[in-house]
Every structure is written in C-alpha cells, then in structure tokens.
Scaffold this motif. Structure first.
Motif, PDB file in Angstrom:
ATOM      1  N   GLY A  21     -10.427  -2.447   9.274  1.00 50.25           N
ATOM      2  CA  GLY A  21     -10.441  -2.174   8.089  1.00 50.25           C
ATOM      3  C   GLY A  21     -11.573  -1.235   7.707  1.00 50.25           C
ATOM      4  O   GLY A  21     -11.134  -0.242   6.943  1.00 50.25           O
ATOM      5  N   ASN A  22     -12.814  -1.226   7.855  1.00 51.49           N
ATOM      6  CA  ASN A  22     -13.631  -0.527   7.930  1.00 51.49           C
ATOM      7  C   ASN A  22     -13.509   0.936   8.247  1.00 51.49           C
ATOM      8  O   ASN A  22     -13.793   1.901   7.881  1.00 51.49           O
ATOM      9  CB  ASN A  22     -15.109  -0.936   8.391  1.00 51.49           C
ATOM     10  N   THR A  24     -10.492   2.121   9.396  1.00 50.11           N
ATOM     11  CA  THR A  24      -9.542   2.735   8.611  1.00 50.11           C
ATOM     12  C   THR A  24      -9.888   3.263   7.186  1.00 50.11           C
ATOM     13  O   THR A  24      -9.401   4.460   6.857  1.00 50.11           O
ATOM     14  CB  THR A  24      -8.312   1.586   8.268  1.00 50.11           C
ATOM     15  N   THR A  25     -10.745   2.634   6.505  1.00 49.48           N
ATOM     16  CA  THR A  25     -11.161   2.892   5.266  1.00 49.48           C
ATOM     17  C   THR A  25     -12.132   4.333   5.506  1.00 49.48           C
ATOM     18  O   THR A  25     -11.914   5.513   4.718  1.00 49.48           O
ATOM     19  CB  THR A  25     -12.292   2.150   4.447  1.00 49.48           C
ATOM     20  N   HIS A  26     -12.901   4.446   6.327  1.00 45.75           N
ATOM     21  CA  HIS A  26     -13.607   5.623   6.774  1.00 45.75           C
ATOM     22  C   HIS A  26     -12.716   6.808   7.037  1.00 45.75           C
ATOM     23  O   HIS A  26     -13.072   7.990   6.541  1.00 45.75           O
ATOM     24  CB  HIS A  26     -14.810   5.305   8.083  1.00 45.75           C
ATOM     25  N   THR A  28      -9.566   7.011   6.512  1.00 47.75           N
ATOM     26  CA  THR A  28      -8.699   7.685   5.359  1.00 47.75           C
ATOM     27  C   THR A  28      -9.466   8.612   4.112  1.00 47.75           C
ATOM     28  O   THR A  28      -8.881   9.548   3.707  1.00 47.75           O
ATOM     29  CB  THR A  28      -8.302   6.217   4.411  1.00 47.75           C
ATOM     30  N   ARG A  29     -10.901   7.869   4.095  1.00 44.07           N
ATOM     31  CA  ARG A  29     -11.703   8.857   3.068  1.00 44.07           C
ATOM     32  C   ARG A  29     -12.017  10.291   3.720  1.00 44.07           C
ATOM     33  O   ARG A  29     -11.942  11.126   3.127  1.00 44.07           O
ATOM     34  CB  ARG A  29     -13.107   8.293   2.990  1.00 44.07           C
ATOM     35  N   GLU A 152      -8.666   5.391  -3.387  1.00 46.08           N
ATOM     36  CA  GLU A 152      -8.775   3.902  -3.164  1.00 46.08           C
ATOM     37  C   GLU A 152      -7.532   3.154  -2.949  1.00 46.08           C
ATOM     38  O   GLU A 152      -7.315   2.067  -2.306  1.00 46.08           O
ATOM     39  CB  GLU A 152      -9.639   3.025  -4.349  1.00 46.08           C
ATOM     40  N   VAL A 155      -6.682   3.804   0.343  1.00 46.88           N
ATOM     41  CA  VAL A 155      -7.343   2.970   1.276  1.00 46.88           C
ATOM     42  C   VAL A 155      -6.731   1.346   1.134  1.00 46.88           C
ATOM     43  O   VAL A 155      -6.672   0.938   2.391  1.00 46.88           O
ATOM     44  CB  VAL A 155      -8.902   2.853   0.703  1.00 46.88           C
ATOM     45  N   LEU A 156      -6.301   1.113   0.094  1.00 51.18           N
ATOM     46  CA  LEU A 156      -5.933  -0.360   0.098  1.00 51.18           C
ATOM     47  C   LEU A 156      -4.667  -0.484   0.749  1.00 51.18           C
ATOM     48  O   LEU A 156      -4.287  -1.246   1.284  1.00 51.18           O
ATOM     49  CB  LEU A 156      -5.724  -0.758  -1.413  1.00 51.18           C
ATOM     50  N   SER A 158      -3.712   1.355   3.373  1.00 50.44           N
ATOM     51  CA  SER A 158      -4.139   1.342   5.003  1.00 50.44           C
ATOM     52  C   SER A 158      -4.632  -0.017   5.331  1.00 50.44           C
ATOM     53  O   SER A 158      -4.269  -0.547   6.392  1.00 50.44           O
ATOM     54  CB  SER A 158      -5.006   2.644   5.165  1.00 50.44           C
ATOM     55  N   GLN A 159      -5.340  -0.680   4.307  1.00 49.88           N
ATOM     56  CA  GLN A 159      -5.942  -1.776   4.841  1.00 49.88           C
ATOM     57  C   GLN A 159      -4.928  -2.781   4.786  1.00 49.88           C
ATOM     58  O   GLN A 159      -4.990  -3.924   5.424  1.00 49.88           O
ATOM     59  CB  GLN A 159      -7.103  -2.305   3.802  1.00 49.88           C
TER      60      GLN A 159
END
Length: 329
Positions: A21-22, A24-26, A28-29, A152, A155-156, A158-159
């Motif tokens: 998750g972390n 993927t968040t990174h 995505t941003r 965001e 991000v959500l 993708s998470q």
C-alpha cells in the motif's frame, strides 16, 4: 494448527499489504507528478502559447488550446502566464488577466522546472511549473495542476486493489488452512495432538511392560519400533547397534521380516536362531485399507518357554495326582 496458520497468514499478509500500500501510494503520487510535469512541458513548447506570450496578448487560441489539453488529460487546470505573473489562460474565463495565486511560482520565473503543493483559487493542488523559452529568452511560465483531493481518490483506488488482493489471499489461505487441518485430522483418525501424544506414551508403556521382544518395520523394511526386551535380546546375540532406522535385512536377516512384507502372510511360533540364542517367533503383516504398510514380530527365548512348559507340566501332573488320591479316598 488452524489457528497458527491463520495467525501467520494474517501477520504476513498484513505486513505485505502495508508495504504494498505504501509503495502503491508513493508510485501513484510520483506518477501524478510526472504527468503534470510532462503536460506542462508539452504546453510550453506549443506554438500558440509561445506566440501569445511573445505578443503579450491573451488571445482566445491559447485558452481554447489549454482547455482542450486539460479535458484530454483530465487535469484540474492549465495556466499560461507572462513574466509578470498575469494569466493568459485559466479554466475560469473571468480569471484570465489576473495574477497567479499560490506564492510558489517565483522559482519558475528564474528558469527552473519543478513541482510543488500549494493552495490556489481552485483549492490545494499538486502543481508543475515549466518556463516557456524562445531561444535564450524566457517568455513566461506554464503551470499545470491536479487537485490533491483527486490524487487522494486515485491513491485510495489503488490501495483498494491492494486491500482486495490481500483480503482474497487471506480468504484463500484460511480455506487452505481449514482444508489442511481437516486432512491432517482425518489422517490422524480424528485425534488431536495431545491425544496422539498420550497414545504414544501408552504404547511405550505397553511395549516396556511385556516380556516378549517386539520389533516392527515399515513397508521399506526399516525398523521403526523395538522395545527394550528386543534390544536386550539383540545385545545378547551380539548386535550392539540401535536397531531404529536400520534395514532389517541388513541388521537382522534372521528374523525374515522382509519375506512377511513380500508374501503378505503371517507365520506363527516358528523356531529361529538369533546369534547364539534360540527363539520362538511370530510374524504378521500390518495392513491398512488393503495396503500393507509394514510387519510386526514378537519373539521370546526358547529356553524360557521350555521352562514354562515344564512348570505347567509339573503343575498338571501334581493336580492329576491330587485328584487321583482324593478319588481313592
């Protein structure tokens, strides 16, 4: 077993989910930052933008062009501004000709390309700034932005994929744990580990209590059980090694255990010689679900049985004598 496997699955998949998750968040941003920077560079190279800035005129061609790019790329805004910070394009028509808002644009007027996060007229956004050059002369700056709320949401999204994958993995793992536990329990005839341990203790106690030698082999001819009485016989016969794990045909071919496995037929009360000891031995195959899985032999020294028979004969003779005397009386 089921609880242990479930705990391991939950912990491992939870850790994997957090790291994934972390990451993927990174990613995505980073992807969004690269996206706005690429769009800003492309717009800065546009002939319409350069011509408008060179003429110092916010014509409708620039607005139409940036609006088209904005709709195609799904960004929040594309703003073209001159060296004084005046907008030549904006999603809101009425804000064209006004100064850019955000207080993070100054570095772009010195020829630097970068991204930042700041509060603008449309809300907090991730913004890319790229200078517009005409040869060695800077004509202005292009800014492209995506609202933080939109980032965001992505991000959500993708998470949620990572979470769904983790949940599915956990579900499959739990079902597998239950199936494995059920299979193991069936193999163990429905016994729990503590019950199996108790049976092993009881078996060892029974093997130690009998006076006959007992030896068992598996279907490969390897010794798997030998009680203390059997080991004592082996030592008296000159076989000093621990029999457990040994091939019976190599260790003690005299016992003929391999023949029992091959023939699948028992033999009872046979005389054999074990080293210098004469023994009486019985051998039977062990069959489970019509499949032979090994063989068991019990034996005792012949002289012990002879002595026991003599004692029984004497007792019988004494009893018959007593009955005869009583009858005559």
């Amino acid at each position: 077993m089921t609880i242990l496997i479930c705990i391991v699955l939950v912990v491992s998949l939870a850790l994997t989910g957090v790291f994934a998750g972390n990451y993927t968040t990174h990613q995505t941003r980073e992807h969004q930052a690269d996206k706005v920077m690429s769009i800003a560079r492309s717009v800065s190279w546009s002939e319409a933008v350069q011509e408008s800035l060179h003429n110092e005129e916010a014509d409708e061609h620039v607005q139409a062009y940036t609006r088209t790019v904005q709709e195609d790329t799904e960004v929040e805004y594309i703003v073209v501004m001159n060296m004084e910070g005046l907008r030549f394009s904006h999603p809101v028509q009425d804000r064209i000709g006004e100064y850019f808002v955000g207080n993070d644009e100054s570095r772009a007027f010195t020829g630097e390309s970068y991204t930042s996060i700041a509060e603008g007229t449309l809300g907090e956004s991730l913004r890319a700034f790229v200078p517009v050059w005409s040869g060695d002369e800077q004509l202005g700056v292009v800014s492209v932005g995506i609202l933080i709320d939109n980032i965001e949401e992505e991000v959500l999204e993708s998470q949620s994929v990572v979470f769904f994958g983790t949940l599915m993995g956990l579900l499959v793992g739990l079902l597998g744990a239950l199936a494995l536990a059920q299979r193991v329990k069936q193999t163990m005839h429905g016994l729990e580990p503590q019950e199996i341990a108790q049976l092993v203790k009881e078996r060892d106690a029974m093997l130690a209590s009998v006076r006959e030698g007992i030896i068992a082999v598996n279907d490969k001819g390897e010794v798997v059980v030998a009680n203390e009485e059997a080991k004592e016989y082996f030592q008296r016969a000159g076989f000093m090694k621990d029999p457990i794990g040994e091939q019976i045909d190599t260790f003690l071919p005299e016992l003929g255990m391999k023949n029992i496995i091959d023939n699948e037929k028992g033999e009872y009360d046979r005389e054999e010689t074990l080293g210098s000891i004469d023994i009486i031995i019985s051998r039977v195959p062990v069959i489970t679900d019509t499949k032979i899985v090994g063989a068991v032999a019990t034996f005792r020294e012949k002289t012990e049985l002879t002595t026991l028979i003599d004692q029984l004969t004497d007792a019988k003779t004494y009893a018959e004598t007593c009955v005869s005397i009583h009858t005559n009386l």
